[in-house]
Design an enzyme around this catalytic site. Structure first.
Site, short mmCIF file in Angstrom:
data_model
loop_
_atom_site.label_atom_id
_atom_site.label_comp_id
_atom_site.label_asym_id
_atom_site.label_seq_id
_atom_site.Cartn_x
_atom_site.Cartn_y
_atom_site.Cartn_z
N CYS A 1 10.89 44.84 -8.82
CA CYS A 1 11.46 45.95 -9.60
C CYS A 1 10.41 46.57 -10.57
CB CYS A 1 12.66 45.25 -10.38
SG CYS A 1 13.38 46.25 -11.70
N GLU B 1 0.92 -1.16 0.14
CA GLU B 1 -0.01 0.14 0.04
C GLU B 1 0.84 1.19 0.19
OE1 GLU B 1 -2.27 -0.12 3.71
OE2 GLU B 1 -2.87 -2.09 3.31
N CYS C 1 17.36 46.18 -7.70
CA CYS C 1 17.20 45.30 -8.44
C CYS C 1 18.62 44.58 -8.88
CB CYS C 1 16.46 45.37 -9.87
SG CYS C 1 16.47 44.18 -10.90
N CYS D 1 19.05 45.10 -12.88
CA CYS D 1 18.98 46.53 -13.54
C CYS D 1 19.43 47.88 -12.61
CB CYS D 1 17.89 46.89 -14.14
SG CYS D 1 16.23 47.06 -13.32
N CYS E 1 14.24 45.94 -17.56
CA CYS E 1 14.78 45.00 -16.54
C CYS E 1 14.93 43.48 -17.23
CB CYS E 1 14.24 44.83 -15.44
SG CYS E 1 14.80 43.63 -14.34
N ASP F 1 1.72 10.47 3.52
CA ASP F 1 2.58 11.23 4.38
C ASP F 1 1.82 12.16 4.89
OD1 ASP F 1 4.56 12.43 5.67
OD2 ASP F 1 5.38 13.34 3.86
N LYS G 1 10.78 3.17 2.67
CA LYS G 1 10.71 4.44 2.56
C LYS G 1 11.64 5.06 1.58
CE LYS G 1 10.26 7.39 5.90
NZ LYS G 1 9.47 8.20 6.24
N TYR H 1 -7.76 8.55 4.31
CA TYR H 1 -7.69 7.39 3.58
C TYR H 1 -7.52 6.40 4.75
CZ TYR H 1 -6.04 8.54 -1.34
OH TYR H 1 -6.34 8.81 -2.57
N LYS I 1 2.25 4.53 1.41
CA LYS I 1 2.54 4.94 2.81
C LYS I 1 2.44 6.69 2.74
CE LYS I 1 5.50 5.30 6.90
NZ LYS I 1 5.24 6.52 7.01
S1 IVH Z 1 -0.57 0.28 8.71
C1 IVH Z 1 1.04 -0.52 12.98
N1 IVH Z 1 -0.66 1.43 6.50
O1 IVH Z 1 2.88 5.36 8.60
C2 IVH Z 1 1.06 0.39 12.25
N2 IVH Z 1 0.30 2.86 8.03
O2 IVH Z 1 4.66 4.52 11.62
C3 IVH Z 1 0.04 0.14 11.21
N3 IVH Z 1 1.07 5.13 7.33
O3 IVH Z 1 1.84 6.97 11.57
C4 IVH Z 1 0.24 1.21 10.43
N4 IVH Z 1 0.05 5.11 5.49
O4 IVH Z 1 -0.36 6.46 10.21
C5 IVH Z 1 -0.21 1.65 7.71
N5 IVH Z 1 -1.10 2.37 4.34
C6 IVH Z 1 -0.45 2.67 5.49
C7 IVH Z 1 -0.08 3.65 5.91
C8 IVH Z 1 0.42 3.84 7.37
C9 IVH Z 1 0.66 5.82 6.36
C10 IVH Z 1 1.64 5.54 8.55
C11 IVH Z 1 0.57 5.62 9.86
C12 IVH Z 1 2.00 5.69 10.88
C13 IVH Z 1 3.14 5.57 10.19
C14 IVH Z 1 3.79 4.21 10.62
#
Ligand code: IVH
Length: 678
Positions: A422, A112, A404, A407, A428, A116, A310, A221, A114
């Site tokens: 400017c 999946e 500037c 110029c 310019c 942010d 990551k 999500y 991750k």
């Molecule tokens: S599973 C036991 N799935 O990543 C933890 N976490 O340190 C199970 N995160 O802050 C988390 N996308 O919120 C999982 N598809 C995803 C995720 C996800 C982002 C975040 C989660 C946590 C950090 C993990």
């Protein structure tokens, strides 16, 4: 340090920390990385401890511990974190380890994105949303229910869940599009820009200002479903269940049965994650079968059944070597930090924007400082913090310039903003060159052989000074330029010639009138239909148009009434460029296909709001947006009860569809939309 210096330093730190606190707690903005903030606060605490008589009564250290009132809540099941790695080898080792732990069965994994963002736990009891809690320290988080229900569209009541009480976990985030749109509004207003969508999400969830929360569009999500009385068989089934219950889930997840397929997924998304609507900082690889997950178990910190791969870190630090000042198309001066090269989001970075003069003053930058650089939304890197504690005593502060750099004209400050510009727009050089580049833009006159290098060469040889000069270029003169051979010269001149047929709305956009982007140019072209009529328009007339405010109207009139610009326009008209929409074609929509181009657009009311979701067979989303806007409607990105129609194509967001049904918003496909407009 002299006592007076210490006192000054304490005052500086008090002002800075107070400023960042206000941003975070009142406005929900994180302007600085947590690390850099902690450094400042720590230095202030140390100085106050060493010199208690110099401590200021307004010191923010007085309020430490007094966080705004978000009640602490214990998690029913701890919210663990994930084991992380940057190494593909460790992903392969993870797969091998899991397979050994589940010896007698095939093991599938699920990959999946991750996200942010900020982890949230959402509790439902008897089908009703009762509480939303942040992760906090994993055992206990903050109750942010009020802010979440105001800023995120979540199912409030769920009747068809497999059990009445359950918890959904997932990630709150601000989409890149919303982040960019809000930031460009801030830029236009001269306000400091936000560092990245994650900081603003965290800030929004914790701000006390409810109006501000309502104005920020966040999304969520889901990735986990927990219930005492029900368990899904697999993680894929849990995601499908969340989807069915009306939660958005990332649609890009994939069940993978071998390490090779996992690696392909990781590589694919390394290349394509920038196309996703949300910032993704890695890939989470999980054991798919939930019984197998239980068999593998967890440590006190993280589950053994999952690992996060990551991608390259998106924030890094470096040493500030110098600051240069760049002049843009509008004359706005942007300070740029130059630093020792660092690897950021997979690319070597050595320069980053410092936004504006206020930002420099507030960050109190000195040459040689350690600065923090981030790639917010993967666009232009930005300086997001400075660690002044390791400052060399002999180093010099960075001061904003007053003339500037190109110029030497004295700079003006745009009233009410932090932007210096400017005013010498007619001479310019960087402004002139950038105006030409904009004119040649794909969405304007599309002169694709006119890039920055060619523009430099043309200016150097004094062959051009403004866009009208392009149409007087001669073969002999261009072919004498360095690097120009017969073919490249012919191509350039042919592209310039072809640009004369570009429709009026694109010419308007290409003229680089301040505040007039592509959409406004289209609206102006449609409404006035000719340059002559537009030139006669007053500010009051312009203000009658939907989406044209006072600022835009003033800029349009100022540009078109300016004798220098009028002279350029006269020459462009004499050269044969399109100064009006053709009589026969009601709208500049020739590229949209017959059904639209030939239609007479009935007017939609300007108050009709549309949301477009999914992909379509006949039109792109941009084309559908253009159709709706040209017919007078508005396209918004967030679905709320105030939206009038949802235009849904293949892969339309399931939660959007569910919400549209819940709020009885008509759902149209592309054919129905076109029929309605016709
Ligand atoms: S599973 C036991 N799935 O990543 C933890 N976490 O340190 C199970 N995160 O802050 C988390 N996308 O919120 C999982 N598809 C995803 C995720 C996800 C982002 C975040 C989660 C946590 C950090 C993990």
């Amino acid at each position: 340090m002299e006592p007076s210096d210490i006192s000054k330093e304490i005052k500086r730190l008090v002002d800075l920390v107070t400023h960042y606190n206000e941003c975070y707690f009142q406005k929900g903005i994180s302007e600085i990385s947590d690390y850099a903030y902690d450094q400042l606060l720590e230095r202030l605490i140390r100085l106050e401890e060493a010199y208690p008589h110099l401590k200021r009564p307004d010191s923010p250290t007085e309020g430490i511990g007094e966080r705004p009132c978000f009640a602490a809540v214990d998690h029913q099941t701890p919210m663990l974190s994930l084991a992380k790695t940057y190494s593909e080898k460790e992903i392969a080792q993870f797969v091998t380890r899991i397979k050994k732990m589940v010896p007698d069965a095939a093991v599938d994994f699920i990959c999946e994105p991750k996200i942010d963002g900020v982890a949230l736990s959402i509790l439902y009891e008897h089908g009703h949303l009762v509480r939303v809690v942040t992760r906090g320290d994993g055992r206990q988080g903050d109750d942010v229910t009020r802010n979440v229900i105001q800023s995120i569209c979540l199912p409030q009541k769920i009747q068809d869940a497999p059990c009445a009480s359950f918890e959904v976990r997932g990630e709150a985030f601000m989409s890149k599009a919303v982040f960019l749109a809000l930031n460009s509004e801030r830029q236009a207003a001269g306000a400091p820009l936000w560092a990245n969508p994650r900081n603003i999400t965290a800030g929004t969830l914790k701000t006390l200002d409810l109006d501000l929360v309502k104005a920020r569009r966040l999304e969520f999500y889901g990735y986990s479903f927990y219930a005492a009385s029900y368990s899904c068989a697999t993680q894929a089934a849990a995601l499908a269940l969340l989807d069915r219950l009306g939660f958005a889930v990332p649609s890009t997840y994939k069940v993978c049965s071998s390490v090779g397929v996992i690696m392909d997924y990781i590589h694919y998304w390394a290349q394509h994650k920038k196309e996703l609507p949300v910032d993704v900082d890695g890939i989470v690889v999980k054991v798919n079968n939930l019984d197998q997950q239980r068999m593998v178990g967890m440590t006190s910190k993280s589950p053994r059944w999952a690992i996060a791969y990551k991608y390259q870190p998106e924030m890094a630090h470096s040493i500030l070597e110098r600051v240069s000042f760049q002049v843009g198309r509008t004359g706005a001066v942007t300070p740029v930090a130059h630093f020792s090269p660092i690897l950021l989001a997979g690319t070597m970075v050595r320069r980053a924007s410092l936004h504006n003069a206020d930002e420099i003053a507030r960050r109190d930058l000195y040459l040689g400082d350690t600065i923090f650089i981030e790639k917010g939304g993967e666009i232009i890197p930005k300086v997001v913090g400075v660690d002044s504690t390791r400052r060399n005593k002999a180093s010099k502060p960075i001061l904003f310039i007053d003339a500037c750099p190109a110029c030497e004209t004295p700079l003006h400050r745009t009233p009410g903003t932090a932007v210096y510009y400017c005013p010498n727009s007619q001479q310019c050089l960087p402004q002139l060159k950038a105006t030409l580049l904009h004119f040649a833009h794909r969405k304007a006159m599309d002169i694709h052989t006119l890039g920055p290098k060619t523009i430099d060469a043309l200016f150097e040889a004094k062959l051009v000074q403004n866009v009208a000069d392009l149409y007087t270029l001669r073969y002999e003169a261009v072919s004498r330029l360095e690097g120009f051979q017969a073919l490249s010269t012919r191509k350039l001149l042919a592209n310039i010639q072809a640009s004369k047929t570009k429709p009026f709305d694109r010419l308007l956009f290409g003229l680089a009138i301040k505040q007039v982007g592509e959409t406004v140019a289209k609206k102006l072209a449609l409404h006035f239909r000719s340059m002559e009529r537009l030139q006669r328009a007053t500010e009051a007339e312009l203000l009658q148009l939907p989406d044209i405010g006072a600022k835009i109207a003033t800029c349009i009139v100022a540009h078109l009434q300016d004798p220098y610009q009028q002279a350029i326009l006269n020459r462009l008209q004499a050269a044969g460029l399109q100064f009006a929409l053709p009589e026969a074609a009601p709208l500049p929509l020739d590229h949209l296909g017959d059904s639209i181009a030939k239609s007479q657009f009935s007017s939609l009311s300007a108050s009709k709001k549309f949301v477009i979701s999914g992909t379509f067979q006949k039109f792109t989303r941009v084309e559908l947006t253009t159709c709706i806007e040209q017919a007078g409607g508005r396209v918004v990105s967030a679905l709320s009860a105030k939206v009038d129609y949802l235009v849904a194509g293949a892969k339309a967001g399931p939660s959007k569809l569910a919400k549209a049904r819940q709020w009885e918003i008509p759902i149209l496909d592309e054919n129905e939309l076109i029929k309605m407009i016709q």
